[in-house]
Design a protein around this motif. Structure first.
Motif, mmCIF file in Angstrom:
data_model
loop_
_atom_site.group_PDB
_atom_site.id
_atom_site.type_symbol
_atom_site.label_atom_id
_atom_site.label_comp_id
_atom_site.label_asym_id
_atom_site.label_seq_id
_atom_site.Cartn_x
_atom_site.Cartn_y
_atom_site.Cartn_z
ATOM 1 N N LEU A 78 1.192 -1.188 0.088
ATOM 2 C CA LEU A 78 -0.178 0.154 0.239
ATOM 3 C C LEU A 78 0.992 0.694 -0.377
ATOM 4 N N LYS A 79 0.558 2.180 -0.564
ATOM 5 C CA LYS A 79 1.053 3.622 -0.750
ATOM 6 C C LYS A 79 -0.019 4.080 0.082
ATOM 7 N N VAL A 80 0.261 4.494 1.623
ATOM 8 C CA VAL A 80 -0.756 5.148 2.708
ATOM 9 C C VAL A 80 -0.765 6.659 1.783
ATOM 10 N N GLU A 81 0.327 8.087 1.333
ATOM 11 C CA GLU A 81 -0.085 8.449 0.889
ATOM 12 C C GLU A 81 -0.910 8.237 -0.191
ATOM 13 N N HIS A 82 -1.773 7.958 -0.981
ATOM 14 C CA HIS A 82 -2.760 7.652 -1.498
ATOM 15 C C HIS A 82 -3.921 7.108 -1.333
ATOM 16 N N LYS A 90 -5.962 5.304 10.505
ATOM 17 C CA LYS A 90 -6.498 3.911 11.257
ATOM 18 C C LYS A 90 -5.885 2.293 10.947
ATOM 19 N N LEU A 91 -5.112 2.965 9.860
ATOM 20 C CA LEU A 91 -3.938 1.410 9.167
ATOM 21 C C LEU A 91 -3.444 0.774 10.087
ATOM 22 N N LYS A 92 -2.740 1.982 11.136
ATOM 23 C CA LYS A 92 -1.440 0.745 11.936
ATOM 24 C C LYS A 92 -2.597 0.311 12.919
ATOM 25 N N VAL A 93 -3.373 1.068 13.765
ATOM 26 C CA VAL A 93 -4.728 0.370 14.592
ATOM 27 C C VAL A 93 -5.163 -1.112 14.378
ATOM 28 N N LEU A 94 -5.181 -1.191 12.737
ATOM 29 C CA LEU A 94 -6.165 -2.081 12.134
ATOM 30 C C LEU A 94 -4.956 -3.554 12.197
ATOM 31 N N GLY A 113 -12.455 2.758 -5.778
ATOM 32 C CA GLY A 113 -10.770 2.758 -6.857
ATOM 33 C C GLY A 113 -10.433 3.203 -5.052
ATOM 34 N N THR A 114 -10.769 3.164 -3.890
ATOM 35 C CA THR A 114 -9.709 4.298 -2.989
ATOM 36 C C THR A 114 -8.779 3.536 -2.178
ATOM 37 N N GLY A 115 -8.920 1.604 -2.379
ATOM 38 C CA GLY A 115 -8.175 0.587 -1.492
ATOM 39 C C GLY A 115 -8.872 0.045 -0.389
ATOM 40 N N LYS A 116 -10.292 -0.316 -0.563
ATOM 41 C CA LYS A 116 -11.210 -0.957 0.399
ATOM 42 C C LYS A 116 -10.364 -2.471 0.377
ATOM 43 N N THR A 117 -10.375 -2.936 -0.598
ATOM 44 C CA THR A 117 -10.458 -4.435 -0.984
ATOM 45 C C THR A 117 -9.140 -4.716 -0.834
ATOM 46 N N HIS A 118 -8.252 -3.786 -1.593
ATOM 47 C CA HIS A 118 -6.425 -4.091 -1.265
ATOM 48 C C HIS A 118 -6.477 -3.951 0.477
ATOM 49 N N ILE A 119 -7.254 -3.296 1.205
ATOM 50 C CA ILE A 119 -7.080 -3.202 2.727
ATOM 51 C C ILE A 119 -6.987 -4.617 3.141
ATOM 52 N N ALA A 120 -8.431 -5.166 2.791
ATOM 53 C CA ALA A 120 -8.961 -6.137 3.388
ATOM 54 C C ALA A 120 -8.878 -6.882 3.413
ATOM 55 N N ILE A 121 -7.992 -6.705 2.356
ATOM 56 C CA ILE A 121 -7.513 -8.348 1.484
ATOM 57 C C ILE A 121 -5.513 -8.431 2.768
#
Length: 256
Positions: A78-82, A90-94, A113-121
Protein backbone atom coordinates in the motif's frame (compact mmCIF):
# COMPACT_ATOMS: atom_id res chain seq x y z
CA UNK A 1 22.60 -52.47 7.22
CA UNK A 2 25.01 -50.05 5.56
CA UNK A 3 24.75 -46.26 5.65
CA UNK A 4 23.01 -46.02 2.27
CA UNK A 5 20.37 -48.57 3.27
CA UNK A 6 19.77 -46.79 6.58
CA UNK A 7 19.25 -43.48 4.76
CA UNK A 8 16.75 -45.11 2.43
CA UNK A 9 14.86 -46.59 5.38
CA UNK A 10 14.79 -43.21 7.15
CA UNK A 11 13.34 -41.63 4.01
CA UNK A 12 10.63 -44.28 3.85
CA UNK A 13 9.79 -43.90 7.54
CA UNK A 14 9.64 -40.11 7.13
CA UNK A 15 7.34 -40.47 4.14
CA UNK A 16 5.01 -42.92 5.93
CA UNK A 17 4.91 -40.75 9.07
CA UNK A 18 4.47 -37.57 7.02
CA UNK A 19 7.62 -35.86 8.24
CA UNK A 20 8.79 -33.92 5.17
CA UNK A 21 11.22 -31.75 7.14
CA UNK A 22 13.07 -34.75 8.55
CA UNK A 23 13.13 -36.42 5.13
CA UNK A 24 14.53 -33.26 3.56
CA UNK A 25 17.13 -32.33 6.17
CA UNK A 26 18.27 -35.45 8.10
CA UNK A 27 21.32 -36.11 5.92
CA UNK A 28 22.36 -32.46 5.80
CA UNK A 29 22.02 -32.17 9.59
CA UNK A 30 23.89 -35.46 10.11
CA UNK A 31 26.87 -34.17 8.11
CA UNK A 32 26.86 -30.94 10.11
CA UNK A 33 26.62 -32.88 13.39
CA UNK A 34 29.60 -35.03 12.43
CA UNK A 35 31.67 -32.00 11.39
CA UNK A 36 30.88 -29.93 14.49
CA UNK A 37 30.77 -32.83 16.97
CA UNK A 38 27.12 -32.09 17.86
CA UNK A 39 25.44 -34.33 20.44
CA UNK A 40 22.58 -36.67 19.56
CA UNK A 41 20.19 -34.42 21.48
CA UNK A 42 21.30 -31.31 19.58
CA UNK A 43 21.03 -33.16 16.28
CA UNK A 44 17.49 -34.32 17.08
CA UNK A 45 16.54 -30.85 18.34
CA UNK A 46 17.77 -29.19 15.12
CA UNK A 47 15.97 -31.72 12.96
CA UNK A 48 12.67 -31.35 14.83
CA UNK A 49 13.01 -27.56 14.68
CA UNK A 50 13.23 -27.71 10.89
CA UNK A 51 10.25 -30.07 10.74
CA UNK A 52 8.25 -27.68 12.90
CA UNK A 53 9.27 -24.62 10.84
CA UNK A 54 8.36 -26.36 7.59
CA UNK A 55 4.95 -27.36 8.95
CA UNK A 56 4.31 -23.82 10.15
CA UNK A 57 5.17 -22.47 6.70
CA UNK A 58 2.89 -24.99 5.00
CA UNK A 59 0.10 -24.13 7.44
CA UNK A 60 0.40 -20.44 6.54
CA UNK A 61 0.28 -21.26 2.84
CA UNK A 62 -2.78 -23.47 3.37
CA UNK A 63 -4.64 -20.81 5.35
CA UNK A 64 -4.04 -18.29 2.55
CA UNK A 65 -5.14 -20.82 -0.08
CA UNK A 66 -8.26 -21.84 1.84
CA UNK A 67 -9.23 -18.21 2.45
CA UNK A 68 -9.98 -18.03 -1.29
CA UNK A 69 -8.83 -14.44 -1.84
CA UNK A 70 -9.80 -13.04 -5.22
CA UNK A 71 -6.15 -11.99 -5.60
CA UNK A 72 -3.22 -11.43 -3.27
CA UNK A 73 -2.67 -7.93 -1.94
CA UNK A 74 -0.32 -7.12 0.91
CA UNK A 75 -0.40 -4.23 3.36
CA UNK A 76 3.27 -3.63 2.61
CA UNK A 77 2.35 -2.82 -1.00
CA UNK A 78 0.00 0.00 0.00
CA UNK A 79 1.11 3.51 -0.76
CA UNK A 80 -0.34 5.09 2.35
CA UNK A 81 0.05 8.58 0.97
CA UNK A 82 -2.56 7.71 -1.66
CA UNK A 83 -5.12 6.48 0.86
CA UNK A 84 -7.98 8.60 2.22
CA UNK A 85 -7.01 10.41 5.42
CA UNK A 86 -9.18 8.31 7.74
CA UNK A 87 -7.74 5.05 6.37
CA UNK A 88 -4.23 6.42 6.77
CA UNK A 89 -4.90 7.24 10.42
CA UNK A 90 -6.49 3.89 11.31
CA UNK A 91 -4.34 1.51 9.28
CA UNK A 92 -1.67 1.11 11.98
CA UNK A 93 -4.29 0.14 14.57
CA UNK A 94 -5.97 -2.31 12.20
CA UNK A 95 -2.61 -3.81 11.21
CA UNK A 96 -2.07 -4.93 14.81
CA UNK A 97 -5.00 -7.37 14.27
CA UNK A 98 -6.27 -6.61 17.77
CA UNK A 99 -9.74 -6.20 16.26
CA UNK A 100 -9.76 -9.94 15.45
CA UNK A 101 -8.66 -10.85 18.95
CA UNK A 102 -11.49 -8.69 20.32
CA UNK A 103 -14.12 -9.90 17.84
CA UNK A 104 -14.62 -6.41 16.38
CA UNK A 105 -15.82 -5.61 12.87
CA UNK A 106 -14.29 -3.26 10.31
CA UNK A 107 -16.47 -1.35 7.84
CA UNK A 108 -14.59 0.21 4.92
CA UNK A 109 -17.09 2.56 3.28
CA UNK A 110 -16.49 4.94 0.41
CA UNK A 111 -16.46 5.53 -3.31
CA UNK A 112 -14.92 2.97 -5.72
CA UNK A 113 -11.20 2.74 -6.32
CA UNK A 114 -9.98 4.10 -2.98
CA UNK A 115 -8.26 0.93 -1.72
CA UNK A 116 -11.02 -0.78 0.28
CA UNK A 117 -10.49 -4.28 -1.09
CA UNK A 118 -6.70 -3.93 -1.03
CA UNK A 119 -6.79 -3.06 2.68
CA UNK A 120 -9.29 -5.84 3.43
CA UNK A 121 -7.26 -8.52 1.64
CA UNK A 122 -4.00 -7.20 3.10
CA UNK A 123 -5.43 -7.53 6.61
CA UNK A 124 -6.78 -10.98 5.71
CA UNK A 125 -3.42 -12.28 4.51
CA UNK A 126 -1.69 -10.87 7.59
CA UNK A 127 -4.30 -12.64 9.72
CA UNK A 128 -3.60 -15.94 7.89
CA UNK A 129 0.12 -15.54 8.59
CA UNK A 130 -0.68 -14.89 12.25
CA UNK A 131 -2.58 -18.19 12.52
CA UNK A 132 -6.18 -17.01 12.12
CA UNK A 133 -8.74 -18.84 9.96
CA UNK A 134 -9.95 -16.44 7.27
CA UNK A 135 -12.57 -16.56 4.52
CA UNK A 136 -12.91 -14.08 1.66
CA UNK A 137 -16.12 -13.72 -0.33
CA UNK A 138 -18.16 -11.12 -2.11
CA UNK A 139 -21.64 -10.33 -0.78
CA UNK A 140 -23.37 -11.58 -3.98
CA UNK A 141 -21.39 -14.85 -3.85
CA UNK A 142 -22.17 -15.34 -0.17
CA UNK A 143 -25.89 -14.86 -0.74
CA UNK A 144 -25.86 -17.35 -3.62
CA UNK A 145 -24.04 -19.89 -1.43
CA UNK A 146 -26.56 -19.41 1.37
CA UNK A 147 -29.50 -19.86 -1.00
CA UNK A 148 -27.98 -22.97 -2.58
CA UNK A 149 -27.27 -24.43 0.86
CA UNK A 150 -30.87 -23.85 1.90
CA UNK A 151 -32.24 -25.51 -1.24
CA UNK A 152 -29.85 -28.46 -0.78
CA UNK A 153 -30.74 -28.70 2.93
CA UNK A 154 -27.13 -28.11 3.99
CA UNK A 155 -27.67 -24.59 5.36
CA UNK A 156 -27.03 -25.58 8.98
CA UNK A 157 -23.64 -27.08 8.05
CA UNK A 158 -22.70 -24.01 6.02
CA UNK A 159 -23.75 -21.63 8.81
CA UNK A 160 -21.75 -23.55 11.42
CA UNK A 161 -18.62 -23.37 9.27
CA UNK A 162 -19.19 -19.69 8.45
CA UNK A 163 -19.61 -18.79 12.12
CA UNK A 164 -16.28 -20.38 13.11
CA UNK A 165 -13.98 -18.30 10.90
CA UNK A 166 -11.88 -15.89 12.95
CA UNK A 167 -12.25 -13.35 10.15
CA UNK A 168 -14.68 -13.13 7.25
CA UNK A 169 -14.09 -10.54 4.53
CA UNK A 170 -17.36 -9.70 2.78
CA UNK A 171 -16.54 -7.56 -0.24
CA UNK A 172 -18.75 -5.41 -2.47
CA UNK A 173 -21.81 -4.66 -0.37
CA UNK A 174 -23.96 -2.28 -2.37
CA UNK A 175 -23.06 -3.11 -5.95
CA UNK A 176 -26.25 -5.11 -6.47
CA UNK A 177 -29.49 -5.34 -4.48
CA UNK A 178 -31.03 -8.64 -3.45
CA UNK A 179 -34.42 -10.15 -2.68
CA UNK A 180 -36.07 -10.72 0.69
CA UNK A 181 -34.68 -14.24 1.07
CA UNK A 182 -31.14 -13.06 0.36
CA UNK A 183 -31.49 -10.15 2.79
CA UNK A 184 -32.75 -12.39 5.58
CA UNK A 185 -30.03 -15.00 5.08
CA UNK A 186 -27.29 -12.38 5.01
CA UNK A 187 -28.70 -10.63 8.07
CA UNK A 188 -28.90 -13.88 10.04
CA UNK A 189 -25.37 -15.03 9.27
CA UNK A 190 -23.63 -11.70 9.75
CA UNK A 191 -25.60 -11.15 12.96
CA UNK A 192 -24.50 -14.53 14.35
CA UNK A 193 -20.88 -13.40 14.07
CA UNK A 194 -21.44 -9.97 15.64
CA UNK A 195 -19.65 -9.57 18.97
CA UNK A 196 -18.03 -13.02 18.65
CA UNK A 197 -15.98 -13.13 15.48
CA UNK A 198 -14.68 -10.38 13.20
CA UNK A 199 -16.07 -9.38 9.83
CA UNK A 200 -14.61 -6.87 7.39
CA UNK A 201 -17.17 -5.34 5.04
CA UNK A 202 -16.34 -3.15 2.08
CA UNK A 203 -19.13 -1.01 0.68
CA UNK A 204 -19.58 1.87 -1.72
CA UNK A 205 -22.72 3.04 0.11
CA UNK A 206 -23.15 5.15 3.23
CA UNK A 207 -25.24 3.54 5.97
CA UNK A 208 -28.33 5.61 5.22
CA UNK A 209 -28.36 4.07 1.72
CA UNK A 210 -28.17 0.42 2.85
CA UNK A 211 -31.97 0.26 2.76
CA UNK A 212 -31.68 0.50 -1.04
CA UNK A 213 -30.19 -3.00 -1.19
CA UNK A 214 -31.90 -4.63 1.80
CA UNK A 215 -35.30 -3.13 0.82
CA UNK A 216 -36.45 -3.37 4.44
CA UNK A 217 -35.89 -0.36 6.74
CA UNK A 218 -36.32 -2.35 9.97
CA UNK A 219 -33.86 -5.07 8.93
CA UNK A 220 -31.43 -2.44 7.63
CA UNK A 221 -31.48 -0.57 10.94
CA UNK A 222 -30.89 -3.81 12.87
CA UNK A 223 -28.08 -4.84 10.53
CA UNK A 224 -26.29 -1.49 10.82
CA UNK A 225 -26.70 -1.52 14.61
CA UNK A 226 -25.20 -5.00 15.03
CA UNK A 227 -22.38 -4.62 12.53
CA UNK A 228 -21.23 -1.23 13.76
CA UNK A 229 -21.32 -1.98 17.51
CA UNK A 230 -17.75 -1.39 18.76
CA UNK A 231 -16.59 -1.59 15.12
CA UNK A 232 -13.91 0.34 13.29
CA UNK A 233 -15.66 2.58 10.76
CA UNK A 234 -13.23 3.72 8.09
CA UNK A 235 -14.22 6.57 5.79
CA UNK A 236 -12.80 5.59 2.39
CA UNK A 237 -14.15 8.55 0.43
CA UNK A 238 -11.39 10.23 -1.50
CA UNK A 239 -9.60 10.34 -4.81
CA UNK A 240 -9.22 7.05 -6.63
CA UNK A 241 -6.29 5.01 -5.27
CA UNK A 242 -6.28 2.95 -8.48
CA UNK A 243 -6.12 6.10 -10.61
CA UNK A 244 -3.12 7.37 -8.65
CA UNK A 245 -1.39 3.99 -9.08
CA UNK A 246 -2.07 4.09 -12.82
CA UNK A 247 -0.77 7.66 -13.12
CA UNK A 248 2.40 6.70 -11.23
CA UNK A 249 2.87 3.62 -13.44
CA UNK A 250 2.53 5.73 -16.62
CA UNK A 251 4.97 8.28 -15.23
CA UNK A 252 7.54 5.54 -14.52
CA UNK A 253 7.06 4.10 -18.02
CA UNK A 254 7.75 7.49 -19.56
CA UNK A 255 10.89 7.90 -17.47
CA UNK A 256 12.09 4.47 -18.56
Amino acid sequence: MNKKEISKEIEQFATSLRLPGIKKYFQENAKEAATRDISYEEYLYGLLQKEYDLRQEHAKENRIRLANFSYKKYLEDLKVEHLPDDANRKLKVLSSLEFIKNGQNVILAGNPGTGKTHIAIGLGIKACLAGYRVAFTTIPTLINQLKESRSEKTLHTFENKFAKYDLVIADELGYISFDKEGSELLFTNLSLRAGRKSTIITTNLSFERWAEIFQDPVMTAAMVDRLTHKAYLVNMNGNSYRLKETEEWIKNQNIA
